[in-house]
Design a protein around this motif. Structure first.
Motif, mmCIF file in Angstrom:
data_model
loop_
_atom_site.group_PDB
_atom_site.id
_atom_site.type_symbol
_atom_site.label_atom_id
_atom_site.label_comp_id
_atom_site.label_asym_id
_atom_site.label_seq_id
_atom_site.Cartn_x
_atom_site.Cartn_y
_atom_site.Cartn_z
ATOM 1 N N SER A 105 68.372 1.336 19.556
ATOM 2 C CA SER A 105 67.515 2.205 18.741
ATOM 3 C C SER A 105 67.422 3.617 19.317
ATOM 4 N N ILE A 108 70.879 5.143 18.028
ATOM 5 C CA ILE A 108 71.411 4.826 16.703
ATOM 6 C C ILE A 108 71.695 6.084 15.872
ATOM 7 N N ASP A 109 70.824 7.070 15.934
ATOM 8 C CA ASP A 109 71.027 8.278 15.120
ATOM 9 C C ASP A 109 72.220 9.092 15.623
ATOM 10 N N TYR A 112 75.274 7.195 14.515
ATOM 11 C CA TYR A 112 75.401 7.365 13.059
ATOM 12 C C TYR A 112 76.053 8.704 12.736
ATOM 13 N N GLU A 123 75.706 3.049 6.956
ATOM 14 C CA GLU A 123 74.341 2.913 6.444
ATOM 15 C C GLU A 123 73.482 2.160 7.454
ATOM 16 N N TYR A 124 72.183 2.436 7.390
ATOM 17 C CA TYR A 124 71.217 1.741 8.231
ATOM 18 C C TYR A 124 70.837 0.422 7.564
ATOM 19 N N ILE A 125 70.739 -0.645 8.365
ATOM 20 C CA ILE A 125 70.315 -1.952 7.879
ATOM 21 C C ILE A 125 69.113 -2.398 8.701
ATOM 22 N N LYS A 130 66.610 -1.149 13.282
ATOM 23 C CA LYS A 130 67.785 -1.082 12.406
ATOM 24 C C LYS A 130 69.069 -1.182 13.214
ATOM 25 N N ILE A 131 70.121 -1.655 12.523
ATOM 26 C CA ILE A 131 71.472 -1.577 13.041
ATOM 27 C C ILE A 131 72.290 -0.751 12.057
ATOM 28 N N LEU A 132 73.549 -0.492 12.407
ATOM 29 C CA LEU A 132 74.434 0.252 11.519
ATOM 30 C C LEU A 132 75.447 -0.681 10.879
ATOM 31 N N THR A 139 79.328 -4.135 11.995
ATOM 32 C CA THR A 139 77.958 -3.812 12.401
ATOM 33 C C THR A 139 77.954 -3.263 13.828
ATOM 34 N N GLY A 141 75.088 -2.797 16.891
ATOM 35 C CA GLY A 141 73.719 -3.072 17.299
ATOM 36 C C GLY A 141 73.669 -3.577 18.725
#
Length: 401
Positions: A105, A108-109, A112, A123-125, A130-132, A139, A141
């Motif tokens: 986390s 993640i940005d 991304y 996309e974020y899930i 969240k994971i990518l 995925t 994460g």
């Protein structure tokens, strides 16, 4: 020249390192080999006894004695904690870099944005955590099996994307993060829904795909471990390969050490990897073999002394067969990469010194001392083959040649 073989009995340590009092207090008192002997009266490992296991342990039992003719020593770990991946990188001559531990986390940005910049559909899930999801089939994460914050997983279905493409995604993730490992892997007959439905959280901090639940291990599984601060160019397999010297990696080491010029044979079953070692040794005129016996480590994680003993006995049997076909110029080192004491009270690796049990037909009664880093093995291999040294380690060839 000749053949130089290294057999890593994964996790078979010979006593906790002094620094555990500060760095890993839960490992204080650990001694994998000693405690297995104490829990298994009558245990006999004749080949390891001949190679000097009890010399390295500095103890004897009724059935296992020190060998006055042994060539032996032991080594501390230079890498942080006690890790199979970093242990093998260290053996191959890497100077370990200290990664950080943080949940995905935190990155993640950044990951991304870099993936978007490289042209991927991302996309974020998830809700709070969240994971990518990348290109609807990969995925990114947290790894939920390792210590929290130690590794990130890039999990994929090879029905929708090639392993080579997954590696490229893994490398992009690797470039943006400082955790110890980014693990890129996948399998076939896996759908996007299988991945999404296997997402789990841990400690309200980590989120990732539960890999066994997703099914990625079931068919045509492939994996690559991308480590922090790892440069294959300064490791023994690459240096040997560039000098046209054959390299064969067998067992888990085939998954975790880059070997683009050589031959890699993955496998887990102890009998299989040891038989492969002997077959490759017979076929090889000159060259380097490194084998990882993983099932000892798995027994340690299971805190199962009996299973550990079973795998040690199998290893001992086949190491004897290897010794029996070695010639005058051939060298063997049997060692470990850390500890995993099944009696210590937890199921994780233990930060222990490792044995260095060395065999050559013509060498006897040599103690190479307590080495500061397992990279001394890689440096010794380099000097044996008269090639440039790896980035880390001091050769002890002059003591055993």
């Amino acid at each position: 020249m000749g053949k130089f073989t290294v057999i890593v009995l994964d996790s078979y340590g010979v006593g906790y390192m002094d620094d555990v009092i500060k760095t890993r207090p839960e490992d204080f008192g650990a001694n994998t080999a000693k405690h297995i002997f104490e829990k298994t009266p009558g245990l006999k490992l004749p080949t390891l006894e001949k190679l000097g296991l009890m010399n390295a342990l500095n103890m004897e039992t009724e059935d296992m004695k020190k060998n006055p003719d042994a060539v032996f020593g032991k080594s501390s770990l230079m890498h942080f904690n006690a890790d199979t991946f970093y242990g093998h990188q260290e053996i191959m001559g890497t100077n370990p870099k200290h990664p950080i531990m943080e949940p995905f986390s935190k990155k993640i940005d950044i990951v991304y944005n870099e993936l978007i910049k490289k042209g991927y559909n991302v996309e974020y899930i998830g809700e709070k955590l969240k994971i990518l999801l990348v290109n609807n089939c990969v995925t990114v994460g947290d790894n939920l099996e390792a210590d929290g914050g130690q590794a990130y997983n890039v999990t994929s279905t090879f029905d929708k994307i090639s392993f080579e493409e997954v590696i490229e995604i893994g490398k992009i993730v690797r470039s943006q993060v400082q955790v110890s490992r980014v693990i890129a892997f996948g399998g076939k007959d896996v759908t996007k829904d299988d991945l999404i439905n296997s997402i789990e959280t841990k400690d309200d901090t980590y989120i990732g795909v539960n890999a066994p639940k997703s099914g990625v291990y079931n068919k045509d599984y492939l994996v690559i471990h991308l480590g922090y601060g790892i440069d294959p160019e300064v490791q023994i397999p690459t240096i040997l390969g560039k000098n046209n010297i054959p390299v064969t990696l067998i067992g888990k080491v085939a998954d975790i050490v880059e070997n683009r010029y050589g031959k890699s044979i993955p496998g887990v079953d102890t009998e299989y990897v040891m038989k492969q070692t002997i077959e490759e040794f017979k076929k090889m005129k000159d060259g380097f073999i490194c084998t990882n016996v993983q099932e000892t480590d798995l027994a340690g994680h299971a805190e199962n002394v009996e299973r550990y003993v079973e795998k040690l006995k199998v290893s001992d049997k086949y190491i004897k067969q290897l010794i029996d076909i070695m010639e005058d110029d051939d060298y063997l080192i049997v060692m470990a990469d850390h500890g995993n004491d099944p009696t210590i009270g937890h199921s994780h690796h233990t930060r222990e010194n490792v044995p260095l049990l060395i065999y050559n037909k013509n060498k006897k009664n040599i103690n190479i001392g307590h080495r500061k880093t397992m990279s001394d093995v890689g440096a010794t291999v380099a000097e044996y083959f008269k090639i440039e040294a790896p980035e880390n380690g001091t050769s002890f060839l002059n003591q055993i040649i």
